[in-house]
Write an enzyme that holds these catalytic residues in place. Structure first.
Site, mmCIF file in Angstrom:
data_model
loop_
_atom_site.group_PDB
_atom_site.id
_atom_site.type_symbol
_atom_site.label_atom_id
_atom_site.label_comp_id
_atom_site.label_asym_id
_atom_site.label_seq_id
_atom_site.Cartn_x
_atom_site.Cartn_y
_atom_site.Cartn_z
ATOM 1 N N ASP A 138 0.813 -1.221 0.000
ATOM 2 C CA ASP A 138 0.000 0.000 0.000
ATOM 3 C C ASP A 138 0.845 1.269 0.000
ATOM 4 O OD1 ASP A 138 -2.197 -1.524 2.494
ATOM 5 O OD2 ASP A 138 -1.933 -1.905 0.354
ATOM 6 N N GLY A 181 -4.655 -1.330 -1.865
ATOM 7 C CA GLY A 181 -4.069 -0.089 -1.365
ATOM 8 C C GLY A 181 -4.682 0.350 -0.063
ATOM 9 N N GLU A 233 -9.428 0.279 -4.120
ATOM 10 C CA GLU A 233 -10.455 -0.407 -3.311
ATOM 11 C C GLU A 233 -11.050 0.533 -2.253
ATOM 12 O OE1 GLU A 233 -8.915 -3.613 -0.957
ATOM 13 O OE2 GLU A 233 -7.092 -2.539 -0.485
ATOM 14 N N TYR A 300 -5.256 -10.349 -4.799
ATOM 15 C CA TYR A 300 -4.021 -10.891 -4.207
ATOM 16 C C TYR A 300 -2.938 -11.186 -5.229
ATOM 17 C CZ TYR A 300 -6.999 -10.907 -0.250
ATOM 18 O OH TYR A 300 -7.849 -10.470 0.724
HETATM 19 O O1 F6P Z 1 -2.292 -4.139 3.413
HETATM 20 C C1 F6P Z 1 -2.123 -4.896 2.262
HETATM 21 C C2 F6P Z 1 -3.456 -5.338 1.740
HETATM 22 O O2 F6P Z 1 -3.261 -6.099 0.597
HETATM 23 C C3 F6P Z 1 -4.394 -4.187 1.424
HETATM 24 O O3 F6P Z 1 -4.083 -3.549 0.205
HETATM 25 C C4 F6P Z 1 -5.714 -4.907 1.421
HETATM 26 O O4 F6P Z 1 -6.807 -4.040 1.635
HETATM 27 C C5 F6P Z 1 -5.534 -5.861 2.600
HETATM 28 O O5 F6P Z 1 -4.136 -6.129 2.696
HETATM 29 C C6 F6P Z 1 -6.261 -7.178 2.442
HETATM 30 O O6 F6P Z 1 -6.181 -7.837 3.702
HETATM 31 P P1 F6P Z 1 -6.254 -9.446 3.826
HETATM 32 O O7 F6P Z 1 -4.957 -9.990 3.305
HETATM 33 O O8 F6P Z 1 -6.405 -9.678 5.317
HETATM 34 O O9 F6P Z 1 -7.428 -9.874 3.022
#
Ligand code: F6P
Length: 376
Positions: A138, A181, A233, A300
């Site tokens: 991020d 992000g 997002e 992801y």
């Molecule tokens: O902080 C990194 C991140 O990928 C963010 O961009 C995203 O909103 C969040 O983690 C997603 O979290 P999780 O991996 O717990 O789904």
């Protein structure tokens, strides 16, 4: 007899990201090879620390991990002071202090993003010798120019946007692509510019559907019957932005525990109602412009795979600088990247401070210079 050899623990917490293993290796090789330290790696972030699950990290364990994605130690999003154990939520800070004592640790390195900085600060105030290394795709960590993980994600997202242009112009479509992000727009702004997105929507700039639709209509009138819309997002239209700001204010102003709990529940329901923004926007744009629309959620993919050269460099640089700080007994800091340097910044100045895109940032001007619609 005074213990000459320092013994340090290391953990990775929060979302995985490219470059984590480069940082583990950078810290570990410097700590072991340069400073003769002993190193242990806690499994699965704060949860492993609370359960005292660790492995010895010697030169052998650190060999060959520079290019590996994710984290060899595993990670979690657990918080030390409210850890779910069975049906209970437990404050595990006292147990963590006992574990570090039992393990004979001189220091603990927490590699993670904004949430981990808060955890690191909490453990530092509880009496542990803590270092934080800034990791996140991020790039939203205060006082750090660039966190490792960001560069690789930027490249992945840029390539994805490049590829989405094909289906957009072949089918005369609006392609809405959502990028990660969290609450900051760095990744979307950077990849949107680099990937030539026609419209970029950020958390920092509440958008209006009409403005986005107008940008698309102008493009169509100029013969470009397709558009690529990169939306962060955390980006919201004016209504949803106001609604979330009000909910956040309620949480901030709530004094007694019950009111705080209720305010947090309300904020959660507001956030839940904002989910699926990319799909709602695509549908509304199709109605407003008459162009077919499709959605891609990069998710992801942006956090996966081998780190690029920049993240390997940055992870190694910050990791090695962290080992030097540990050797000098300088703790309670984030090892921030500023320019080409690694600069220790007090955790108090980092924890809880989000770095969002300033409205006068050169990247924003660059986007507007090339006619990108910003939804405002
Ligand atoms: O902080 C990194 C991140 O990928 C963010 O961009 C995203 O909103 C969040 O983690 C997603 O979290 P999780 O991996 O717990 O789904």
């Amino acid at each position: 007899m005074a213990k000459s050899q320092k013994r340090v623990g290391i953990l990775t917490a929060g979302g995985d990201s490219p470059g984590l293993n480069a940082a583990i290796r950078g810290f570990g090789k410097a700590a072991i090879g340069h400073h003769g330290m002993e190193l242990i790696g806690f499994r699965d972030g704060i949860r492993g620390l609370a359960e005292n699950r660790f492995i010895d990290l010697d030169s052998q364990a650190l060999s060959g991990i520079l290019t590996i994605g994710g984290t060899i130690l595993g990670t979690s999003r657990d918080k030390p002071h409210k850890m779910r154990i069975g049906d209970e939520v437990v404050d595990m800070v006292p147990t963590i202090l006992e574990n570090c004592e039992k393990d004979g640790l001189d220091g603990l390195v927490c590699i993670g993003g904004g949430g981990t900085a808060k955890t690191a600060n909490r453990l530092s105030k509880a009496g542990l010798n803590i270092l934080h290394l800034p990791k996140t795709i991020d790039n939203d960590i205060a006082h750090t120019d660039t966190s490792f993980g960001f560069s690789t994600a930027l490249g992945i997202a840029t390539e994805a946007i490049d590829r989405l242009h094909s289906t957009a112009h072949s089918h005369h479509r609006i392609i809405v692509v959502e990028l990660m992000g969290h609450k900051a727009g760095w990744l979307t702004l950077g990849a949107g510019i680099a990937g030539g997105a026609d419209i970029i929507l950020l958390p920092e700039i509440p958008y209006s559907l009409e403005s986005v639709a107008d940008s698309i209509r102008h493009r169509a009138a100029a013969g470009h019957s397709f558009s690529v819309v990169a939306i962060a997002e955390g980006a919201r239209d004016h209504h949803d932005s106001r609604e979330l700001a009000a909910a956040e204010a309620l949480v901030k102003s709530a004094t007694d525990p019950e009111a705080k709990q209720a305010a947090k529940a309300h904020r959660a329901s507001v956030l839940a109602s904002h989910r699926g923004n990319a799909f709602k926007l695509a549908e509304a744009l199709e109605t407003a412009t008459g162009l077919e629309s499709r959605v891609t959620i990069l998710g992801y993919v942006q956090r996966g795979g081998t780190p690029d050269a920049q993240d390997r460099l940055l992870g190694t640089l910050l990791g090695g600088a962290g080992a030097d700080l540990a050797a000098r007994g300088e703790y309670g800091v984030t090892v921030a990247s500023q320019g080409q340097a690694a600069v220790p910044v007090p955790l108090d100045e980092v924890a809880g401070h989000l770095k969002t895109v300033p409205l006068d940032h050169p990247w924003l001007l660059a986007a507007r210079h090339v006619g990108t619609g910003m939804g405002d």
